[in-house]
Write an enzyme that holds these catalytic residues in place. Structure first.
Site, PDB file in Angstrom:
ATOM      1  N   GLY A  16       1.975  48.101  14.555  1.00 32.28           N
ATOM      2  CA  GLY A  16       2.945  47.293  13.829  1.00 32.28           C
ATOM      3  C   GLY A  16       4.373  47.474  14.325  1.00 32.28           C
ATOM      4  O   GLY A  16       5.134  46.508  14.408  1.00 32.28           O
ATOM      5  N   THR A  17       4.738  48.698  14.646  1.00 29.98           N
ATOM      6  CA  THR A  17       6.111  48.949  15.096  1.00 29.98           C
ATOM      7  C   THR A  17       6.404  48.163  16.361  1.00 29.98           C
ATOM      8  O   THR A  17       7.452  47.526  16.500  1.00 29.98           O
ATOM      9  CB  THR A  17       6.307  50.464  15.352  1.00 29.98           C
ATOM     10  OG1 THR A  17       6.041  51.164  14.131  1.00 29.98           O
ATOM     11  CG2 THR A  17       7.711  50.770  15.830  1.00 29.98           C
ATOM     12  N   ASN A  75       5.907  47.844   1.969  1.00 27.99           N
ATOM     13  CA  ASN A  75       5.065  49.027   2.126  1.00 27.99           C
ATOM     14  C   ASN A  75       5.291  50.077   1.044  1.00 27.99           C
ATOM     15  O   ASN A  75       4.425  50.901   0.806  1.00 27.99           O
ATOM     16  CB  ASN A  75       5.297  49.664   3.503  1.00 27.99           C
ATOM     17  CG  ASN A  75       6.751  49.728   3.878  1.00 27.99           C
ATOM     18  OD1 ASN A  75       7.442  48.714   3.931  1.00 27.99           O
ATOM     19  ND2 ASN A  75       7.234  50.918   4.139  1.00 27.99           N
ATOM     20  N   GLN A  86       1.358  45.208   5.760  1.00 28.71           N
ATOM     21  CA  GLN A  86       0.756  45.712   4.511  1.00 28.71           C
ATOM     22  C   GLN A  86      -0.032  44.640   3.769  1.00 28.71           C
ATOM     23  O   GLN A  86      -0.522  44.895   2.665  1.00 28.71           O
ATOM     24  CB  GLN A  86       1.868  46.232   3.582  1.00 28.71           C
ATOM     25  CG  GLN A  86       2.551  47.478   4.083  1.00 28.71           C
ATOM     26  CD  GLN A  86       1.683  48.733   3.952  1.00 28.71           C
ATOM     27  OE1 GLN A  86       0.693  48.754   3.212  1.00 28.71           O
ATOM     28  NE2 GLN A  86       2.038  49.772   4.667  1.00 28.71           N
ATOM     29  N   HIS A 109      -4.518  49.962  11.567  1.00 31.42           N
ATOM     30  CA  HIS A 109      -4.822  51.149  10.759  1.00 31.42           C
ATOM     31  C   HIS A 109      -4.516  50.974   9.279  1.00 31.42           C
ATOM     32  O   HIS A 109      -4.817  51.848   8.472  1.00 31.42           O
ATOM     33  CB  HIS A 109      -4.144  52.403  11.345  1.00 31.42           C
ATOM     34  CG  HIS A 109      -2.674  52.536  11.112  1.00 31.42           C
ATOM     35  ND1 HIS A 109      -2.157  53.404  10.185  1.00 31.42           N
ATOM     36  CD2 HIS A 109      -1.606  51.947  11.710  1.00 31.42           C
ATOM     37  CE1 HIS A 109      -0.823  53.351  10.225  1.00 31.42           C
ATOM     38  NE2 HIS A 109      -0.474  52.475  11.143  1.00 31.42           N
ATOM     39  N   CYS A 119       6.827  57.204   6.845  1.00 26.84           N
ATOM     40  CA  CYS A 119       7.773  57.488   7.926  1.00 26.84           C
ATOM     41  C   CYS A 119       9.046  58.075   7.350  1.00 26.84           C
ATOM     42  O   CYS A 119       9.736  58.838   8.003  1.00 26.84           O
ATOM     43  CB  CYS A 119       8.128  56.214   8.688  1.00 26.84           C
ATOM     44  SG  CYS A 119       6.748  55.116   8.895  1.00 26.84           S
TER      45      CYS A 119
HETATM   46  N1  PLP Z   1       5.679  47.479   8.955  1.00 30.72           N
HETATM   47  C1  PLP Z   1       5.250  47.902   7.755  1.00 30.72           C
HETATM   48  C2  PLP Z   1       5.501  47.075   6.551  1.00 30.72           C
HETATM   49  C3  PLP Z   1       4.563  49.119   7.662  1.00 30.72           C
HETATM   50  O1  PLP Z   1       4.138  49.541   6.475  1.00 30.72           O
HETATM   51  C4  PLP Z   1       4.356  49.883   8.835  1.00 30.72           C
HETATM   52  C5  PLP Z   1       3.681  51.199   8.770  1.00 30.72           C
HETATM   53  O2  PLP Z   1       3.860  51.958   7.841  1.00 30.72           O
HETATM   54  C6  PLP Z   1       4.797  49.377  10.059  1.00 30.72           C
HETATM   55  C7  PLP Z   1       5.463  48.179  10.082  1.00 30.72           C
HETATM   56  C8  PLP Z   1       4.566  50.123  11.338  1.00 30.72           C
HETATM   57  O3  PLP Z   1       3.241  49.981  11.723  1.00 30.72           O
HETATM   58  P1  PLP Z   1       2.563  51.045  12.728  1.00 30.72           P
HETATM   59  O4  PLP Z   1       2.340  52.295  11.933  1.00 30.72           O
HETATM   60  O5  PLP Z   1       1.278  50.389  13.151  1.00 30.72           O
HETATM   61  O6  PLP Z   1       3.496  51.235  13.862  1.00 30.72           O
END
Ligand code: PLP
Length: 379
Positions: free
Chosen positions: A70-71, A142, A172, A194, A322
């Site tokens: 996601g990041t 999230n 999410q 994940h 995070c």
């Molecule tokens: N965006 C949201 C809303 C998330 O909850 C998260 C992860 O907690 C991410 C992005 C980042 O995703 P990833 O952990 O796959 O990098």
């Protein structure tokens, strides 16, 4: 026995996804960019997964860009669009840092939310002008589970800033709402395996045909030159299995999990004074995803609470995983108007496809005792 109530942080990988993954690591391990039979087979695995993810997300297979989660998908959307079009990005104040930080770093505009956690549409309207090239508003938050009014956002942006592209972080959302339908009119969509029973480090950015995107990574020209780097074939195949199973289960999973979540949230609010449920003025949680119970307790600090819960084998989190461990309170809660002291006492219990009534019963027994203990100690 562990009571895992941190599914918004990550989920257990579904058995079907593991079963799909293992032979691709040990036998079908060809590089999909190669020329021989094993390479072609690996490429076919990617094609199949691309088709499944396209179906799940309401896209065409050619619009699927596989990322390492996601990041990366969020960064690719924001930075990739700004790099080709210039101009400014606009996002809501409750975005994940994977959106918020690239927007802030590029001098973008951050739009406030109301106490219900939803974007302030008047403020969004005021932020839109001809200099805006991207608007990013998440589908579901999230920390709180609040679902954003994406259709209204899209209507506003198309009217006020017709040049701007729209991105939604649906990381999410996939387990709990119909992303294909809700994000049908947006230009870019991020998801991450994940969060729905797939492996970590695998995700998708949907990039509609009209979007020109500068890649973050240059290399072998994979993903139609939108994302260089050899694809994680086994992870991607497992993601597709997990996504298909998640979507097939959604009609039964959502009411089951929502009922458990309501039992948990109502039970904790009934058991204790000085509890504020984020974004839920009464008990109406219809604008939240089914899985998140997010509460703030007066007079305690979440760090101490999480420690006590862990001792009782309840795994939870304070805000987003995070951000937990950081000294600052959650930017999401501050944006929703929580005062700092109350924001320091937040607890997110997030349910998932594997959560049982027993997990909820244990949390209902353990959390009030732990909160009361901390309040007596004056922690
Ligand atoms: N965006 C949201 C809303 C998330 O909850 C998260 C992860 O907690 C991410 C992005 C980042 O995703 P990833 O952990 O796959 O990098």
């Amino acid at each position: 026995m562990v009571h895992y109530l941190d599914n918004a942080a990550t989920t257990p990988v579904r058995a079907s996804a593991v079963a799909r993954m293992v032979p691709l690591l040990t036998e079908g391990y060809g590089n999909p960019s190669g020329a021989h039979r094993m390479a072609r087979e690996a490429n076919r695995v990617l094609d199949d997964a691309r088709e499944v993810m396209a179906g799940v997300l309401g896209a065409e297979p050619g619009q699927i860009v596989f990322t390492a989660g996601g990041t990366e998908a969020d960064n690719l959307a924001v930075r990739g669009v700004l790099a080709t079009r210039g101009g400014l990005a606009v996002c809501s104040a409750v975005e994940h840092h994977a959106v918020l930080d690239p927007v802030a770093r590029t001098g973008g505009r951050v739009v406030p939310v109301g106490t219900d956690g939803r974007i302030d549409l008047e403020a969004l309207e005021a932020s839109l002008d001809g200099s805006v090239s991207l608007v990013s508003v998440m589908l579901a938050n999230n920390e709180t589970g609040v679902i954003q009014p994406l259709a209204e956002v899209v209507e506003l942006v198309r009217r006020k800033a017709p040049r701007a592209l729209i991105h939604t972080d649906a990381v999410q959302a996939l387990s709990w709402v119909d992303v294909a339908e809700l994000a049908a009119d947006v230009d870019l969509i991020s998801v991450s395996a994940h969060k729905f029973g797939g492996p970590k480090g695998t995700g998708v950015l949907v990039v509609r045909d009209r979007v020109e995107l500068e890649p973050l990574f240059l290399g072998g020209g994979q993903e139609r030159a939108r994302r260089g780097g050899t694809q994680n074939v086994a992870g991607i195949a497992a993601m597709a299995v997990a996504a298909a199973e998640t979507v097939a289960e959604r009609p039964t999973a959502v009411p089951r999990v929502a009922a458990l979540r309501d039992r948990l949230a109502d039970g904790l609010r009934d058991a204790l004074d000085g509890v504020v449920e984020s974004g839920v003025p009464g008990r109406d949680r219809s604008h939240k995803t089914a899985n998140i119970c997010h509460l703030c307790f007066e007079g305690i600090e979440s760090e101490a609470l999480l420690f006590l819960l862990e001792q009782e084998n309840v795994m939870a989190s304070a805000a987003s995983s995070c951000a937990s461990g950081a000294i600052d309170p959650s930017h999401v809660l501050l944006a929703m108007g929580f005062d700092r002291d109350l924001a320091f006492g937040s607890l997110r219990l997030s349910l998932g496809y594997g959560t049982t009534a027993d997990d909820v019963a244990v949390a209902l027994a353990v959390v009030p005792v732990a909160v009361s203990r901390l309040r007596e100690k004056g922690s």
